[in-house]
Design an enzyme around this catalytic site. Structure first.
Site, PDB file in Angstrom:
ATOM      1  N   ASP A 193      -6.222  13.648  -1.833  1.00  0.00           N
ATOM      2  CA  ASP A 193      -5.260  12.544  -1.904  1.00  0.00           C
ATOM      3  C   ASP A 193      -4.204  12.796  -2.972  1.00  0.00           C
ATOM      4  O   ASP A 193      -4.503  13.274  -4.076  1.00  0.00           O
ATOM      5  CB  ASP A 193      -5.985  11.236  -2.238  1.00  0.00           C
ATOM      6  CG  ASP A 193      -6.785  10.692  -1.075  1.00  0.00           C
ATOM      7  OD1 ASP A 193      -6.604  11.200   0.047  1.00  0.00           O
ATOM      8  OD2 ASP A 193      -7.587   9.764  -1.296  1.00  0.00           O
ATOM      9  N   TYR A 202      -4.363   2.926  11.934  1.00  0.00           N
ATOM     10  CA  TYR A 202      -4.009   4.320  11.669  1.00  0.00           C
ATOM     11  C   TYR A 202      -4.906   5.228  12.495  1.00  0.00           C
ATOM     12  O   TYR A 202      -6.105   4.962  12.649  1.00  0.00           O
ATOM     13  CB  TYR A 202      -4.250   4.707  10.204  1.00  0.00           C
ATOM     14  CG  TYR A 202      -3.837   3.746   9.145  1.00  0.00           C
ATOM     15  CD1 TYR A 202      -2.706   3.984   8.371  1.00  0.00           C
ATOM     16  CD2 TYR A 202      -4.588   2.607   8.867  1.00  0.00           C
ATOM     17  CE1 TYR A 202      -2.338   3.117   7.355  1.00  0.00           C
ATOM     18  CE2 TYR A 202      -4.222   1.735   7.861  1.00  0.00           C
ATOM     19  CZ  TYR A 202      -3.109   1.989   7.104  1.00  0.00           C
ATOM     20  OH  TYR A 202      -2.752   1.136   6.099  1.00  0.00           O
ATOM     21  N   ARG A 235       0.888  -1.167   0.000  1.00  0.00           N
ATOM     22  CA  ARG A 235       0.000   0.000   0.000  1.00  0.00           C
ATOM     23  C   ARG A 235       0.928   1.221   0.000  1.00  0.00           C
ATOM     24  O   ARG A 235       1.497   1.555   1.024  1.00  0.00           O
ATOM     25  CB  ARG A 235      -0.927   0.003   1.211  1.00  0.00           C
ATOM     26  CG  ARG A 235      -1.859  -1.219   1.283  1.00  0.00           C
ATOM     27  CD  ARG A 235      -2.687  -1.204   2.567  1.00  0.00           C
ATOM     28  NE  ARG A 235      -3.470  -2.407   2.731  1.00  0.00           N
ATOM     29  CZ  ARG A 235      -4.749  -2.556   2.360  1.00  0.00           C
ATOM     30  NH1 ARG A 235      -5.370  -1.526   1.792  1.00  0.00           N
ATOM     31  NH2 ARG A 235      -5.393  -3.686   2.548  1.00  0.00           N
ATOM     32  N   HIS A 248       3.480   8.178   2.705  1.00  0.00           N
ATOM     33  CA  HIS A 248       3.568   7.003   3.573  1.00  0.00           C
ATOM     34  C   HIS A 248       3.138   5.763   2.800  1.00  0.00           C
ATOM     35  O   HIS A 248       2.226   5.804   1.976  1.00  0.00           O
ATOM     36  CB  HIS A 248       2.651   7.185   4.797  1.00  0.00           C
ATOM     37  CG  HIS A 248       2.532   5.944   5.634  1.00  0.00           C
ATOM     38  ND1 HIS A 248       1.406   5.148   5.636  1.00  0.00           N
ATOM     39  CD2 HIS A 248       3.415   5.366   6.489  1.00  0.00           C
ATOM     40  CE1 HIS A 248       1.595   4.133   6.463  1.00  0.00           C
ATOM     41  NE2 HIS A 248       2.796   4.246   6.986  1.00  0.00           N
ATOM     42  N   HIS A 291       1.206   7.104  -0.283  1.00  0.00           N
ATOM     43  CA  HIS A 291       0.040   7.961  -0.142  1.00  0.00           C
ATOM     44  C   HIS A 291       0.364   9.207   0.662  1.00  0.00           C
ATOM     45  O   HIS A 291       1.129   9.158   1.623  1.00  0.00           O
ATOM     46  CB  HIS A 291      -1.096   7.196   0.556  1.00  0.00           C
ATOM     47  CG  HIS A 291      -1.431   5.898  -0.097  1.00  0.00           C
ATOM     48  ND1 HIS A 291      -1.908   4.820   0.602  1.00  0.00           N
ATOM     49  CD2 HIS A 291      -1.331   5.503  -1.401  1.00  0.00           C
ATOM     50  CE1 HIS A 291      -2.111   3.810  -0.236  1.00  0.00           C
ATOM     51  NE2 HIS A 291      -1.762   4.201  -1.460  1.00  0.00           N
TER      52      HIS A 291
END
Length: 264
Positions: free
Chosen positions: A216, A205, A134, A193, A137
């Protein structure tokens, strides 16, 4: 503090501790009681006791012994990351034959290191298969601060400083978060991150602003300028992350949106 709660129980098997008459409450520690406590604490098998957060409790309700709180700033080490403003909170778990107990966040310790504990308004959790990524971001505008920890398994966590006015702008750091050390990573606003799961992993989180998808920003996990050395072959990644922009492009957008410093 030592006290006895009202009980009709006649003693605790295997300990030699006898209760006081029903309805009475002790006001001090007698020598004989001290001897009983010493004998109780020396037992190798204590099926009637629990030691949780520094407190020994006889579950029959006869005796409660409070030890000094084991959770203070001596048991939560705080380290600084290589990127400006990054903190790593590392607790000392209490372990015994049942397993462990650890405090994952302490508001007073966080406040002592410049964080506003009440500012964190959303908690989220993800589960990722081994090798899944992931990344990377971030959030435009005011950005968002976040606290990240791995509740189950282990992850390779990566941060990139995307703040044009930061002394560590463009640099990156990595840290392993897992369910053994229980390290808690504080990520200040303005950083990218991402992570790769080293095992199947649950990640928690906490962010200090409500999520707004319109803000975003993202950078591909395999961006050639960042050249992140992910430790495992990639087993899963979202289409959204595969469609992310380059670090070079995102960097130019961020720099254009950052006001120039005032002239001296």
């Amino acid at each position: 503090m030592i006290s006895t709660a009202p009980s009709r129980t006649r003693g605790i098997a295997g300990t030699g501790v006898e209760p006081e008459p029903f309805g009475q409450r002790s006001t001090g520690i007698s020598p004989s009681l001290n001897s009983d406590i010493d004998r109780l604490l020396s037992l190798s098998v204590r099926p009637h006791t629990h030691l949780i957060e520094g407190r020994l409790t006889l579950v029959t309700g006869i005796l409660v012994i409070y030890f000094p709180d084991i959770w203070d700033d001596k048991h939560m080490k705080v380290e600084t990351g290589t990127l400006d403003g990054v903190l790593i909170f590392i607790p000392t778990p209490y372990r015994d034959e049942r397993g462990l107990f650890t405090r994952t966040f302490d508001a007073s310790i966080a406040a002592a290191h410049g964080l506003d504990p009440v500012s964190f308004v959303q908690d989220s959790q993800s589960r990722t298969i081994r090798g899944g990524i992931r990344a990377l971001h971030g959030r435009a505008g005011q950005g968002e601060a976040k606290l990240v920890r791995c509740a189950r398994g282990a992850i390779y966590d990566v941060l990139v400083d995307a703040r044009p006015d930061s002394p560590t702008y463009g640099a990156r750091m990595s840290v392993t978060l897992d369910d053994e050390s229980f390290a808690h990573l504080y990520v200040p606003p303005g950083l990218l991150h991402g992570y790769q799961a080293l095992t199947e992993a649950d990640v928690c989180y906490r962010i200090d602003r409500e999520h707004d998808p319109a803000e975003d920003i993202s950078v591909r996990y395999d961006d050639p300028d960042l050249a992140i050395d992910w430790p495992l072959p990639v087993t899963a990644i979202s289409r959204r992350d595969l469609a992310a922009g380059s670090w070079r492009r995102v960097r130019s957008v961020l720099e254009a949106a950052t006001p120039a410093p005032p002239e001296a």
